[in-house]
Every structure is written in structure tokens, then in C-alpha cells.
Design a protein around this motif. Sequence first.
Motif, PDB file in Angstrom:
ATOM      1  N   TYR A 178       0.947  -1.101  -0.173  1.00 36.69           N
ATOM      2  CA  TYR A 178       0.139   0.442   0.026  1.00 36.69           C
ATOM      3  C   TYR A 178       0.911   1.286  -0.203  1.00 36.69           C
ATOM      4  CZ  TYR A 178       0.862   1.084   4.685  1.00 36.69           C
ATOM      5  OH  TYR A 178       1.469   1.298   6.766  1.00 36.69           O
ATOM      6  N   ASP A 179       0.390   2.179  -0.254  1.00 37.91           N
ATOM      7  CA  ASP A 179       1.048   3.559  -0.090  1.00 37.91           C
ATOM      8  C   ASP A 179       0.925   4.222   0.757  1.00 37.91           C
ATOM      9  OD1 ASP A 179       2.472   5.983  -0.811  1.00 37.91           O
ATOM     10  OD2 ASP A 179       1.016   6.375  -2.694  1.00 37.91           O
ATOM     11  N   TYR A 180       1.785   3.667   1.931  1.00 40.76           N
ATOM     12  CA  TYR A 180       2.195   4.230   3.399  1.00 40.76           C
ATOM     13  C   TYR A 180       3.093   5.074   3.301  1.00 40.76           C
ATOM     14  CZ  TYR A 180       7.358   3.114   2.791  1.00 40.76           C
ATOM     15  OH  TYR A 180       8.465   3.339   1.698  1.00 40.76           O
ATOM     16  N   ARG A 181       3.110   6.096   2.439  1.00 36.60           N
ATOM     17  CA  ARG A 181       3.206   7.655   2.619  1.00 36.60           C
ATOM     18  C   ARG A 181       2.290   8.494   1.830  1.00 36.60           C
ATOM     19  NH1 ARG A 181       7.620   5.856  -0.547  1.00 36.60           N
ATOM     20  NH2 ARG A 181       9.443   5.631   0.413  1.00 36.60           N
ATOM     21  N   LEU A 182       1.171   8.253   1.743  1.00 34.81           N
ATOM     22  CA  LEU A 182       0.212   8.440   1.190  1.00 34.81           C
ATOM     23  C   LEU A 182      -0.799   8.651   2.369  1.00 34.81           C
ATOM     24  CD1 LEU A 182      -1.730  10.319  -0.704  1.00 34.81           C
ATOM     25  CD2 LEU A 182      -2.465   8.340  -1.667  1.00 34.81           C
ATOM     26  N   ILE A 183      -0.637   7.862   3.158  1.00 30.23           N
ATOM     27  CA  ILE A 183      -2.044   7.672   4.222  1.00 30.23           C
ATOM     28  C   ILE A 183      -1.484   8.282   4.957  1.00 30.23           C
ATOM     29  CG2 ILE A 183      -2.657   5.462   5.744  1.00 30.23           C
ATOM     30  CD1 ILE A 183      -3.494   5.948   2.545  1.00 30.23           C
ATOM     31  N   SER A 184       0.407   7.707   5.671  1.00 32.20           N
ATOM     32  CA  SER A 184       0.739   8.427   6.539  1.00 32.20           C
ATOM     33  C   SER A 184       0.458  10.479   6.580  1.00 32.20           C
ATOM     34  CB  SER A 184       2.292   8.221   6.415  1.00 32.20           C
ATOM     35  OG  SER A 184       3.079   9.183   7.715  1.00 32.20           O
ATOM     36  N   THR A 203      -3.975  -5.317  11.138  1.00 32.55           N
ATOM     37  CA  THR A 203      -3.481  -5.074  10.025  1.00 32.55           C
ATOM     38  C   THR A 203      -2.637  -4.356  10.470  1.00 32.55           C
ATOM     39  OG1 THR A 203      -3.133  -3.828   7.574  1.00 32.55           O
ATOM     40  CG2 THR A 203      -5.035  -3.443   8.750  1.00 32.55           C
ATOM     41  N   LYS A 204      -1.652  -3.360   9.722  1.00 35.74           N
ATOM     42  CA  LYS A 204      -0.615  -2.320  10.047  1.00 35.74           C
ATOM     43  C   LYS A 204      -1.242  -1.319  11.363  1.00 35.74           C
ATOM     44  CE  LYS A 204       2.630  -3.659   7.209  1.00 35.74           C
ATOM     45  NZ  LYS A 204       4.144  -3.769   7.432  1.00 35.74           N
ATOM     46  N   ILE A 205      -0.244  -0.625  11.738  1.00 39.02           N
ATOM     47  CA  ILE A 205      -1.401   0.198  12.479  1.00 39.02           C
ATOM     48  C   ILE A 205      -1.688   1.653  12.379  1.00 39.02           C
ATOM     49  CG2 ILE A 205      -0.711   1.456  14.679  1.00 39.02           C
ATOM     50  CD1 ILE A 205      -1.444  -1.188  15.620  1.00 39.02           C
ATOM     51  N   LEU A 206      -0.289   1.751  11.195  1.00 37.81           N
ATOM     52  CA  LEU A 206      -1.045   3.013  10.835  1.00 37.81           C
ATOM     53  C   LEU A 206      -2.146   3.077   9.634  1.00 37.81           C
ATOM     54  CD1 LEU A 206      -0.205   5.866   9.309  1.00 37.81           C
ATOM     55  CD2 LEU A 206       1.004   4.431   7.367  1.00 37.81           C
TER      56      LEU A 206
END
Length: 508
Positions: free
Chosen positions: A56-62, A109-112
Motif C-alpha cells: 500500500y502507499d504508506y507515504r500517502l496514508i501517513s 493489519t498495519k497500525i498506520l
Amino acid sequence: MCQKLVHLWHRKSPVSIAKTKLLVAEDYEQWQAGAYYLDRLNGSDLWRHNFTSKKYDYRLISERLKALKQARQSGDLDALLKLFRMGSFLRNFGGISNRELFNRSYAGTKILIEDYISEVLHCLEYLDDVPFSDYELTSNQLKLDFFHDARQAFGSTALVLQGGSLFGLCHLGVVRALYFKGLLPRIISGSAVGAVVASLVCTLTNQELAETLTNISDSISQIDRLNNDVDERYGSIIENVITKGYSQDILVFMKYVKDHLGDITFEEAYMKTDKILNIIVHPTDKAVPSLLNYVTTPNVLIWSALYASIGTGVLSDHVDLHVKNLDNDIVPATFTNGKPCEFLTPQKGSESYSAESPYTRVTELFNVNNFIVSLARPYLAPLIVNDIKHQNGWKPIRMMQRLFGLELQHRFELLDRTGLLFSFIKRLAVDEKMPQNSSEVTIVPELRTLVRDFGRVFDVHRTMENIPYWILVGEKSVWPVLPILWTRCAVEFTLDNIHENRRRRKFT
């Protein structure tokens, strides 16, 4: 020395012991505690806290999480509305619903991703509280418009209860698990026994449903079994299972539901509960709709639709749809001007599918873009291709299991098309086809003691013990997929609740 080697060989690892305890959990709290412990053993808790991943796009979500939190905490309404209109009302925003993000950890899933969904929910509640303008009437209308548009953009989820003649009570466990976790959709579709469960759910208000799901075993035990058309002779039970595909447990439950329904119609059920019931039927006459609900057939009696969904010649040799006319009298439906029409069973109906599935019609009528499919076929659980299953066992073995499952499903379809598939096997293995482009989460119950559980089907003296057992089997099948269901549906259901509350407030 040899005894020590044998002992070491047969000794189970802590991970294996933890997985076994997970399988025998009796409630969700016990299962969840076991899931967190298992994640600590196999290192999945560290994976959850490491927000980086190619899935997934973790930078966008963050970045979006930070922006939403900053706008909410600073009270910047314009910035918050702008952020939501820039893609936040997407079910798979930044790839957060990717199935591969939910088969590593048992606990989530991912905590983020979880933090992002939680922040979106906080922001929606904030928007519901803060005024949109200086005038109350204008503010309320602007909010109503905003949440209406947000619901349309996000789409709707439908729960599909597919068939499951022998093990259909597992559907009831699925409904129970979803309801008590706040994840039960308003749109519920079903066929055969799945339609029976869906009818019970969609004709009860939320308060009634909570009481029923809590005390379902006691309620069913109060049925007058002398008048429920269930023949307890062992030979008849075997005949029902082999030729018709219905056990005594299912027949008793059907009697309970029919007694509860009375003469309620689709429209009356919708007006009472605000839930949308869809029943799939397979008529031989194309003039009769294959999807029955409060839009297509508002005045049709639900109990008559259930008999039609099960099929002619199963529970009754003569099946007709009945409606309430303007005088509130119950009369046969006249879709075909008196032309005789039979209703096929779901298995035979799968042969006559045209280019469009009834479930495609559900997507068109109710803006559905996400399906939760309860497939009451526990004996096929090891072979069902399901990307949400947790990664157990050696990878080559998992790949072989997947290939074998695909091959078996392909062979069943070929035999079905050529008419060589035995009717009993067809009832066990063939279901309705879902829209191929749908976003779908499949829930399949698993039986740990297959032979013993099949024996329950023929046991006529343990019905009141079997019913809660099947319900628990259905509940257990939901627990592992709750994280992906929450990720996909939590925003949708929050939008629904806010919009409905504001709409009622406007007209009261």
C-alpha cells in the motif's frame, strides 16, 4: 536416547499450541487474546508496527493522516472538507484494503492503517458537530448534502448469504458476529436457506434483532414441533438430506422464521427496519423478476418469496408468489397473466443464468461496490481460494493447495455445464455466481471434525444442541476477517448513521 528423540519429534512448538487454542476459542474475546499472543510468538506484532510495505502507499496514508489530524485539532473546517473531497471517500484509498495486508497478522493489519481509519471516523464526528454556517437551518442542510454526497461516493456494502442447505445455520452465526461488532450491512441478499436467515434479520428492528440473536436457541426451542411438518422417522430424514438437501435442524429453523414473518411484505419490512432485503429466485418465466425486494416487488409476501427461492418440489410441489392487494387481501401474484411458472432451485438456476446475475442488479439499484459473501460450504473450506487466509504452513504446500482448489472448482463447473454432476454433489458444491468485478470478502466456515459434523446432519434427537453449534461455527468463521471488514466498512457505516440521524432530525 531414542525415546528423547521421539519426544522431541512429536513435541509441538509454542506457535502450533497457540494456533490450536485459537481454533477452540468459544467467544471473540478469547479468540482475540489468542490472536495477540500468536502474533507476539511469530513476530507479526513487529510487522504491524512497521508501517512500510509495498502492498500500500504508506507515504500517502501517513501524510493524509497527519493532515486530517492537524485540520481537526485546529478547527480548520475548509481544510478538512477539502481533504475529504480529495479522495478520502474511497474504500481502497492508497491501497489500504489490499487483501495481502490482512493475511500476515491474526490481530489486525498495519497500525498506520488502523490509525488512519480511526482518524477519519473522528473527523466525521467532528463535522457532524461543528456548524457549517452561521444559520442553523442552512448549516443542517449543508451537512445533509455533504454526508449524502459522501455516502454516494463511498458506495454501499451488501451481505450475501449464499445457499447452504445443510449448513445454512452457519449464516446465522455470521450475522450474529457482524451485528455485535457493528459491521452488519443494511443491504442483505440471500437464496434458499440464506434467504430464510436474511428474512429474519431484515424484519427485525435493531433492538429486536439483538434480543433474537442473544436468545435464538431458547426461541427456537419454543416451536410447536407437532405442527411443523418435520417427520422424525430416520428414513425420512435421510431422504430429506439426500434428495432435497435439508436436515431437520434447517426445517425446524424454517418453521421458526415462517411463524415469525406472518404476512409481512418487502415494503412493510423496509418501512419497519430500514434494512433492504433481497431474495434471489429462479423463475422459468422471464416476466417474473429474479431479484425480489421493496423496489422490484414491494407488495410480495416474504414467506412466499422464500418458498420460491428454495424451489418448486422441495418443500412444496406448488409454489406461487403472493401479494397484498389494495384491500390488504392476500392473492396470487399476476406477473404473467395466469401463465404457469415454476421456480428452480439455486443449483438448477445456476444453469440458466443469462449474461447478468441478480447480484449485478443489486449493485445497480443500491450503489453496492463491496460484497461480504457468506458461503456455507464448510467441507470446501480447505480448497476455497481466499487471499485473506493467514499464511499457514510451508509456501509450496500452500501453492499446491491453491492450485488444487482452482482445479477442483474448474472440474465441478465443467461437469455442471455438461449435466454430469450428481444432484447431491451439485447441492454441496455449486453456488450462484457473483459479479466478477466486485470487491468481495468471502467467509467460509471450517469444520474441525468433518465426519462427526456430517453425522450431526442425520441426528434427529439433538436439534436443540446442533443449532447453537452451527451458529458458533458461523461466528468463528468471521473472527479472522474482522480487521479487513472494519477497514472496508467502518467509514461507510459511520456515514450511514450520521446521514440517517440528520435526515430524521430534519423531518421531526
